[in-house]
Every structure is written in structure tokens, then in C-alpha cells.
Design an enzyme around this catalytic site. Structure first.
Site, short mmCIF file in Angstrom:
data_model
loop_
_atom_site.label_atom_id
_atom_site.label_comp_id
_atom_site.label_asym_id
_atom_site.label_seq_id
_atom_site.Cartn_x
_atom_site.Cartn_y
_atom_site.Cartn_z
N HIS A 70 11.43 -3.45 -1.69
CA HIS A 70 10.10 -4.23 -1.81
C HIS A 70 10.23 -5.52 -1.88
CE1 HIS A 70 5.71 -3.47 -2.63
NE2 HIS A 70 5.78 -4.82 -2.37
N ARG A 74 7.97 -13.66 3.77
CA ARG A 74 6.96 -14.55 4.48
C ARG A 74 7.10 -15.19 5.69
NH1 ARG A 74 3.64 -13.07 0.50
NH2 ARG A 74 4.09 -13.89 -1.45
N ASP A 162 0.95 -2.87 2.72
CA ASP A 162 1.18 -3.59 1.38
C ASP A 162 0.48 -5.05 1.12
OD1 ASP A 162 2.04 -3.73 -1.47
OD2 ASP A 162 3.50 -5.05 -0.53
N HIS A 189 0.25 1.02 -1.38
CA HIS A 189 -0.23 0.10 -2.42
C HIS A 189 -1.37 0.39 -3.19
CE1 HIS A 189 -1.20 -4.31 -3.53
NE2 HIS A 189 -2.53 -3.79 -3.54
N ASP A 315 9.41 -6.46 -5.65
CA ASP A 315 8.21 -6.94 -5.39
C ASP A 315 8.46 -8.59 -5.30
OD1 ASP A 315 5.56 -7.20 -4.41
OD2 ASP A 315 4.62 -6.46 -6.00
ZN LIG Z 1 1.69 -4.43 -3.17
#
Ligand SMILES: [Zn+2]
Length: 443
Positions: A70, A74, A162, A189, A315
């Protein structure tokens, strides 16, 4: 032959290391034999192979390259925060050789051309394997379904909107069914936007005290439950991203015991920090899902220890310094994580006695690879030589200027962590070398 970091040979031995694989840290010193980008052999002791260059890894652990399910790189659209190239370097510096990218870029990764574009960008950077996920719905609008088949053929390893949930339960049900037929997961998510409203942190004592709008656990719990029931009904594979509540851990535990095809991940910040960190209104502790209460933090750590949660995923969510200087309620959600994951894991899970180092490494290598069926994450003969050398006892203080990521929005700035990566190799090629921890050799 002397080892030189300047030119990594096609064939070499790494000796004097403690091998860490299949959930176990070797008690005795061992070796790794690398040849033409693959693992030719490994084991205990130190083989004599005349003429082979030897990298002496005394004091270091040798593990499979870390796998992160995860990350947010960008690109395209927000290259001022991170690119595939800068994200790949941050990954390598953190010991990662494989990452799964989230599709919430602008535009979103919602067609096969975009999937191929990301894979190409990763190959150009050459520092980390990029496994892209695609969006569930075009533009992540939550209305229709993307062309899953085309995107899987192009290399997508799963689908997710997500950054946002999929509010439409019927779309989620169909997505689970079709992705299941293609053998890839839907990554959830789990959030109910009607419950969180304009919340910016966990709803509890601290949100009340600080006067900030709260995000109730019920949002995550109820959404996790819905997605698991949809997975049960469809037979598809659900992977639950960034689990942060005690309730979600319990729901996943029960679903697994009942045979539902569900896997799950948790982030370093959710097993190490609680909502009291928001007390100074610093946006470096603002993320979604938010930091919760100590009982949630403990439940996430226990879930990782007992296998309810399959793996650790960072994340990694870079944001510019300017954005993170906004007031807490205005700042974007998300913190970086690739370069601190190992140190946070060792400091908060191993040194605190929740699990041993072998288990931590398994949660960052074989377990995530297995959860998403990625052909990486193992040290074994014949496998491609993706591996990391790290010092589990090296103490270091997290500093903004030390980061290779284009962004510095870490929750651990100024904190002392144990465990640091010395060198990372992908396909037998060096992708990262810490000048301070580099094993000896000419530089
Ligand atoms: Zn998320």
C-alpha cells in the site's frame, strides 16, 4: 577478490549474516550466494568458493526484500509530493524491493494504458518493483466498473478506489465477483462517509477535548463488515486495507475462521501510536483511518501477531511541507512510511515483546506477497535475488533531512528508533546503501 561497492559483480557471496526467512531468524551465521540476479544457494556456515567476491555482512540480518502492499506514489498529477522515481528510492532506502501502488492519482489509474505507464515508470527508475492496482470505477467516481480484464492483462494486481470507499454496495458486490473470476483481490478502504462526515481525527476523548470533528469507529467497523459479507456471498477475494479498529480486527478474525476469502493489512502508525498524539494539533498525526485508542493499537498489534492481519503495509502517503503546515482540520490526510517501517516494527513490536524478529520480517515479506499472490518475498534457491541487509539494533533518530522521499510528513520526526537498513539489492543489483552502516569494502 575484494568486495567493492562501486561495481557489484554478477556473482558474489554474502557471508557472516543471520538469514531471516520463512518466519525464522537463523541462530547461526549463514551465507547467500548470488549469481546473475538470482539466488544460487543459501545456508548456514561459510562456503569456500575460490575467486568469488565476498561481501562480509557481519552484524547484519539478511532477509528477503520487503514488500509493501500500500503506497501512494502520486504520479501522475502530484509530482511535487512524490514520483515513481523518488518513491522507489524511498522504498529502497527502507529495504523494500516491491511495492503495490494505489490508483488514486490524477488522473486515476483506471485503464490498461495507465497501468502500463506506471510499470514503465517503475522500470525506468529501476530501484523497486512496481505492482500497480487499478481503480474499481472510472475516475474513482463509484458508479460504473472499470475494464478489469484489460487491466489485469496489463499487469494490475488488484482493484481499489482507495482514498475513498465504494459507497454503492451493488458495485462492490459485482467488483468482488469479477475480480474473483480474474484471480485478483478487491482492496477495501473501509469507511462510511455518512458516519465520518467532516471528521478529521478519531472520535473520542481527544477529539472532544481538542474541539475537532471526530471519525467514529463505527464507520470502519460497519464498512468492513459489509465488504466481508459481500466477499462471502460472491466468493471473491477481499483484502482489507489499513485496519485500525479493535472491532474490524474481530470481524476479520471471525470471517477467516468461517472460511471467507479475506486478507488484511495494518500500518506501522496504527500499531504504534494512539489519538493522544493529535494533542498539539500537528497534521503529522492526521491520517485516514485516524490514530485511535490504545485498545485499538493493541488489537492491531495482536492481530498481526496471531495472523488475523496478514501483513504490514505502510500506506506511504506523501504531502508537501506547505500542505502539512495548514491547520489540523485543513491539512490533507496521510503520512509517509517507507523509510521508517522497519524501525517502527522493531521498536514497537519486537522490542516490546509482541513478536520476534522472524515474525516481523515475515509480515513484511512472505505474508504480503502471499496475500496478493506476488511472485516475490522469499529467499530461496532459484528466486530472483531481492534481499535486504539490516542492523536490528542500530539506533537512529528520524530526521526530515534524512528522507529520500520527496516529502517529509512523517509521524516519527525526532523519535529514536531501533533497526536500520544497511543495503538493499533487487535482482542482485544494489538499490540502496547506507554510507554509515555499509559493510566494509572499497567504496
Ligand atoms: Zn485508504
Amino acid at each position: 577478490m575484494d568486495w567493492s561497492w562501486k561495481r557489484i559483480p554478477a556473482e558474489f557471496l554474502v557471508t557472516n549474516v543471520r538469514l531471516c526467512t520463512q518466519g525464522k531468524l537463523g541462530k547461526r551465521k549463514g551465507f547467500l550466494h548470488v549469481r546473475k540476479g538470482r539466488i544460487e544457494g543459501l545456508g548456514v556456515g561459510s562456503p569456500t568458493m575460490e575467486g568469488l567476491p565476498v561481501l562480509d555482512g557481519a552484524g547484519l540480518v539478511c532477509a528477503p526484500g520487503f514488500v509493501d502492499l500500500h503506497v501512494h506514489f502520486r504520479e501522475p498529477g502530484q509530482e511535487e509530493k512524490e514520483t515513481v522515481a523518488t518513491g522507489s528510492l524511498a522504498a529502497a532506502a527502507g529495504g523494500f524491493t516491491s511495492v503495490v501502488t494505489m490508483p488514486n492519482t490524477s488522473p486515476a489509474i483506471d485503464n490498461s494504458g495507465m497501468v502500463r505507464y506506471l510499470i514503465d515508470r517503475g522500470r525506468d527508475a529501476g530501484l523497486c518493483r512496481i505492482f500497480p492496482t487499478g481503480a474499481i470505477s472510472p475516475g474513482r467516481q463509484g458508479e460504473a466498473m472499470c475494464e478489469f480484464g484489460d487491466m489485469v492483462a496489463a499487469g494490475a494486481v488488484g482493484f481499489t478506489d482507495d482514498g475513498s470507499p465504494v459507497p454503492n454496495g451493488n458495485l462492490m458486490a459485482n467488483a468482488l465477483k469479477y475480480a474473483g473470476m480474474l484471480g485478483v483481490p478487491i482492496i477495501s478502504h473501509a469507511e462510511d462517509l455518512t458516519i465520518v462526515g467532516n471528521g478529521v481525527m478519531h472520535a473520542g476523548y481527544w477529539s472532544a477535548r481538542l474541539g475537532l470533528a471526530g471519525m467514529a469507529r463505527a464507520s470502519e467497523d460497519s464498512s468492513t463488515f459489509r465488504d466481508i459479507e459481500l466477499a462471502r456471498a460472491s466468493g471473491g477475494h477481499l483484502h482489507v486495507a489499513h485496519v485500525s479498529t479493535r472491532g474490524a480486527v474481530e470481524i476479520i478474525r471471525r470471517a477467516k475462521s468461517e472460511g471467507v476469502h479475506v486478507t488484511a493489512e495494518a500500518t506501522p502508525h496504527h500499531f504504534s501510536l494512539d489519538h493522544s498524539r493529535c494533542r498539539e494539533y500537528s497534521p503529522l498525526f492526521k491520517m485516514n483511518p485516524p490514530l485511535r485508542e490504545s485498545e485499538d493499537v493493541n488489537a492491531v498489534a495482536e492481530g498481526l501477531a496471531d495472523g488475523t492481519l496478514d501483513c504490514i503495509a505502510t500506506d506511504h502517503a506523501p504531502h508537501t511541507a506547505t500542505e502539512k503546515e495548514y491547520q489540523f482540520d485543513q491539512a490533507p490526510f496521510g503520512v509517509t512510511g517507507l523509510e521508517t517501517a522497519l524501525g517502527v516494527g522493531i521498536t514497537y513490536l519486537v522490542n516490546s515483546g509482541v513478536m520476534d524478529l522472524g515474525r516481523l520480517v515475515e509480515l513484511m515479506t512472505e505474508k504480503p506477497a502471499r496475500a496478493l499472490n506476488l511472485p516475490v518475498g522469499r529467499l530461496e534457491e532459484g528466486a530472483e535475488a531481492d534481499f535486504v541487509l539490516f542492523d536490528p539494533e542500530k539506533e537512529w533518530v528520524v530526521r526530515a533531512e534524512g528522507f529520500k522521499s520527496r516529502s517529509r510528513n512523517s509521524s516519527y520526526l525526532g523519535e529514536k528508533l531501533s533497526g536500520k537498513v544497511a543495503a538493499t539489492f533487487m535482482r542482485g543489483r544494489l538499490t540502496w546503501l547506507d554510507p554509515e552502516l555499509a559493510p566494509r569494502g572499497e567504496d
